[in-house]
Design a protein around this motif. Sequence first.
Motif, PDB file in Angstrom:
ATOM      1  N   VAL A 163       8.089  -0.664  -0.309  1.00  0.00           N
ATOM      2  CA  VAL A 163       6.239  -1.340  -0.347  1.00  0.00           C
ATOM      3  C   VAL A 163       5.618  -0.876   0.021  1.00  0.00           C
ATOM      4  O   VAL A 163       5.630  -1.778   1.973  1.00  0.00           O
ATOM      5  CB  VAL A 163       7.614  -3.081  -0.011  1.00  0.00           C
ATOM      6  CG1 VAL A 163       6.095  -3.748  -1.139  1.00  0.00           C
ATOM      7  CG2 VAL A 163       8.148  -3.226  -1.152  1.00  0.00           C
ATOM      8  N   PRO A 164       4.608  -1.256  -0.218  1.00  0.00           N
ATOM      9  CA  PRO A 164       2.994  -1.080   0.622  1.00  0.00           C
ATOM     10  C   PRO A 164       2.605  -2.721   1.061  1.00  0.00           C
ATOM     11  O   PRO A 164       2.962  -3.535   0.736  1.00  0.00           O
ATOM     12  CB  PRO A 164       2.456  -0.927  -0.585  1.00  0.00           C
ATOM     13  CG  PRO A 164       2.860  -0.560  -1.454  1.00  0.00           C
ATOM     14  CD  PRO A 164       4.266  -0.699  -1.300  1.00  0.00           C
ATOM     15  N   PRO A 165       2.182  -2.300   2.661  1.00  0.00           N
ATOM     16  CA  PRO A 165       1.483  -3.542   3.116  1.00  0.00           C
ATOM     17  C   PRO A 165       0.366  -4.474   2.476  1.00  0.00           C
ATOM     18  O   PRO A 165      -0.067  -3.587   1.403  1.00  0.00           O
ATOM     19  CB  PRO A 165       0.833  -2.861   4.784  1.00  0.00           C
ATOM     20  CG  PRO A 165       0.693  -1.299   3.770  1.00  0.00           C
ATOM     21  CD  PRO A 165       2.031  -0.915   3.619  1.00  0.00           C
ATOM     22  N   GLY A 166       0.216  -5.434   2.234  1.00  0.00           N
ATOM     23  CA  GLY A 166      -0.919  -6.630   1.959  1.00  0.00           C
ATOM     24  C   GLY A 166      -1.786  -5.868   1.746  1.00  0.00           C
ATOM     25  O   GLY A 166      -1.871  -4.999   2.805  1.00  0.00           O
ATOM     26  N   VAL A 167      -3.191  -6.003   1.326  1.00  0.00           N
ATOM     27  CA  VAL A 167      -4.142  -6.239   1.654  1.00  0.00           C
ATOM     28  C   VAL A 167      -5.039  -6.942   0.955  1.00  0.00           C
ATOM     29  O   VAL A 167      -4.328  -8.023   0.852  1.00  0.00           O
ATOM     30  CB  VAL A 167      -4.840  -4.775   0.883  1.00  0.00           C
ATOM     31  CG1 VAL A 167      -4.013  -3.193   0.339  1.00  0.00           C
ATOM     32  CG2 VAL A 167      -4.827  -5.836  -0.892  1.00  0.00           C
ATOM     33  N   THR A 168      -6.097  -7.822   1.638  1.00  0.00           N
ATOM     34  CA  THR A 168      -7.385  -8.401   1.715  1.00  0.00           C
ATOM     35  C   THR A 168      -8.753  -8.673   1.421  1.00  0.00           C
ATOM     36  O   THR A 168      -9.127  -7.343   2.254  1.00  0.00           O
ATOM     37  CB  THR A 168      -6.803  -9.388   3.389  1.00  0.00           C
ATOM     38  OG1 THR A 168      -7.638 -10.617   3.092  1.00  0.00           O
ATOM     39  CG2 THR A 168      -7.521  -8.434   4.621  1.00  0.00           C
ATOM     40  N   ASP A 169      -8.844  -9.032   1.009  1.00  0.00           N
ATOM     41  CA  ASP A 169     -10.405  -8.894   0.914  1.00  0.00           C
ATOM     42  C   ASP A 169     -11.405  -9.703   1.365  1.00  0.00           C
ATOM     43  O   ASP A 169     -12.452  -9.902   2.042  1.00  0.00           O
ATOM     44  CB  ASP A 169     -10.905  -9.473  -0.523  1.00  0.00           C
ATOM     45  CG  ASP A 169     -10.293 -10.845  -0.826  1.00  0.00           C
ATOM     46  OD1 ASP A 169      -9.594 -11.982   0.174  1.00  0.00           O
ATOM     47  OD2 ASP A 169     -10.588 -11.783  -2.133  1.00  0.00           O
ATOM     48  N   GLY A 170     -10.753 -10.386   2.548  1.00  0.00           N
ATOM     49  CA  GLY A 170     -11.126 -11.941   3.430  1.00  0.00           C
ATOM     50  C   GLY A 170     -10.890 -13.088   3.769  1.00  0.00           C
ATOM     51  O   GLY A 170     -10.383 -13.718   4.662  1.00  0.00           O
ATOM     52  N   ASP A 171     -10.304 -13.116   2.152  1.00  0.00           N
ATOM     53  CA  ASP A 171     -10.556 -14.638   2.116  1.00  0.00           C
ATOM     54  C   ASP A 171      -8.438 -14.677   1.601  1.00  0.00           C
ATOM     55  O   ASP A 171      -8.202 -15.883   1.724  1.00  0.00           O
ATOM     56  CB  ASP A 171     -11.433 -15.382   1.379  1.00  0.00           C
ATOM     57  CG  ASP A 171     -12.937 -15.555   1.442  1.00  0.00           C
ATOM     58  OD1 ASP A 171     -12.454 -15.819   2.417  1.00  0.00           O
ATOM     59  OD2 ASP A 171     -13.137 -15.479   0.833  1.00  0.00           O
ATOM     60  N   THR A 172      -8.275 -14.046   0.934  1.00  0.00           N
ATOM     61  CA  THR A 172      -6.833 -13.516   0.267  1.00  0.00           C
ATOM     62  C   THR A 172      -5.710 -12.247   0.552  1.00  0.00           C
ATOM     63  O   THR A 172      -6.377 -11.490   0.474  1.00  0.00           O
ATOM     64  CB  THR A 172      -7.128 -13.649  -1.256  1.00  0.00           C
ATOM     65  OG1 THR A 172      -7.989 -14.842  -1.430  1.00  0.00           O
ATOM     66  CG2 THR A 172      -5.969 -14.087  -1.938  1.00  0.00           C
ATOM     67  N   LEU A 173      -4.732 -12.828   0.924  1.00  0.00           N
ATOM     68  CA  LEU A 173      -4.141 -12.109   0.885  1.00  0.00           C
ATOM     69  C   LEU A 173      -3.900 -11.642  -0.102  1.00  0.00           C
ATOM     70  O   LEU A 173      -2.357 -12.363  -0.573  1.00  0.00           O
ATOM     71  CB  LEU A 173      -2.920 -12.024   2.404  1.00  0.00           C
ATOM     72  CG  LEU A 173      -1.847 -11.072   3.123  1.00  0.00           C
ATOM     73  CD1 LEU A 173      -2.779  -9.964   3.172  1.00  0.00           C
ATOM     74  CD2 LEU A 173      -0.881 -12.123   3.778  1.00  0.00           C
ATOM     75  N   TYR A 174      -3.658 -10.223  -0.665  1.00  0.00           N
ATOM     76  CA  TYR A 174      -2.499 -10.126  -1.566  1.00  0.00           C
ATOM     77  C   TYR A 174      -1.280  -9.359  -1.137  1.00  0.00           C
ATOM     78  O   TYR A 174      -1.448  -7.946  -0.650  1.00  0.00           O
ATOM     79  CB  TYR A 174      -3.111  -9.047  -2.628  1.00  0.00           C
ATOM     80  CG  TYR A 174      -4.425  -9.319  -2.756  1.00  0.00           C
ATOM     81  CD1 TYR A 174      -4.395 -10.963  -4.224  1.00  0.00           C
ATOM     82  CD2 TYR A 174      -5.869  -9.664  -2.280  1.00  0.00           C
ATOM     83  CE1 TYR A 174      -5.772 -11.709  -3.877  1.00  0.00           C
ATOM     84  CE2 TYR A 174      -6.588 -10.106  -2.412  1.00  0.00           C
ATOM     85  CZ  TYR A 174      -6.583 -11.445  -3.787  1.00  0.00           C
ATOM     86  OH  TYR A 174      -7.265 -11.914  -3.442  1.00  0.00           O
TER      87      TYR A 174
END
Length: 167
Positions: free
Chosen positions: A1-12
């Motif tokens: 599973v790929p690691p999560g990504v973030t936009d700075g405010d939210t972790l997906y």
Amino acid sequence: VPPGVTDGDTLYQFGRDAETDRDVLLAVDVAAGAERWRFDGVETRCGVGLLDDGRIAAVVEADDEADRAASFVVLDAESGAVDASADWVDAPSTYCRPMLVSGDDVVVADALGSLSGWSVAGEPTLAWQTDETADVDDAVVTDAGRIVVHRRGEGTGVVSAGQLLEG
């Protein structure tokens, strides 16, 4: 599973729903550590893409029990609601690689290196597909809206919204 990504405010981040036994995409508020929303049925191996306009791109796995075809979806980042989607008959499943984003273009590769290019300006549209294999593990997204990949056995290639070019 790929690691999560973030936009700075939210972790997906991907997870597994214990009740439904299905993969989900979770949006977690970074400051509070609280779940904001979850989206059911994602193909986790394809990862997610953070689009320039703030939306989220993902691949939804086919579900024979629910009579649902695989699809490419664009989600609203605030609510997790589907903003736009398109059925994807040839969507990778077991062997998908994390997607790459360059502007309004999203490239999804299966593990064998076949590439599919989606345009997400408006409704998602499958712009092109190629069986010319590429290694996306060391891909580089350029400011010019292109993705540089290593084509297996042939050197470097440049992926744009409409074509795969030899470099």
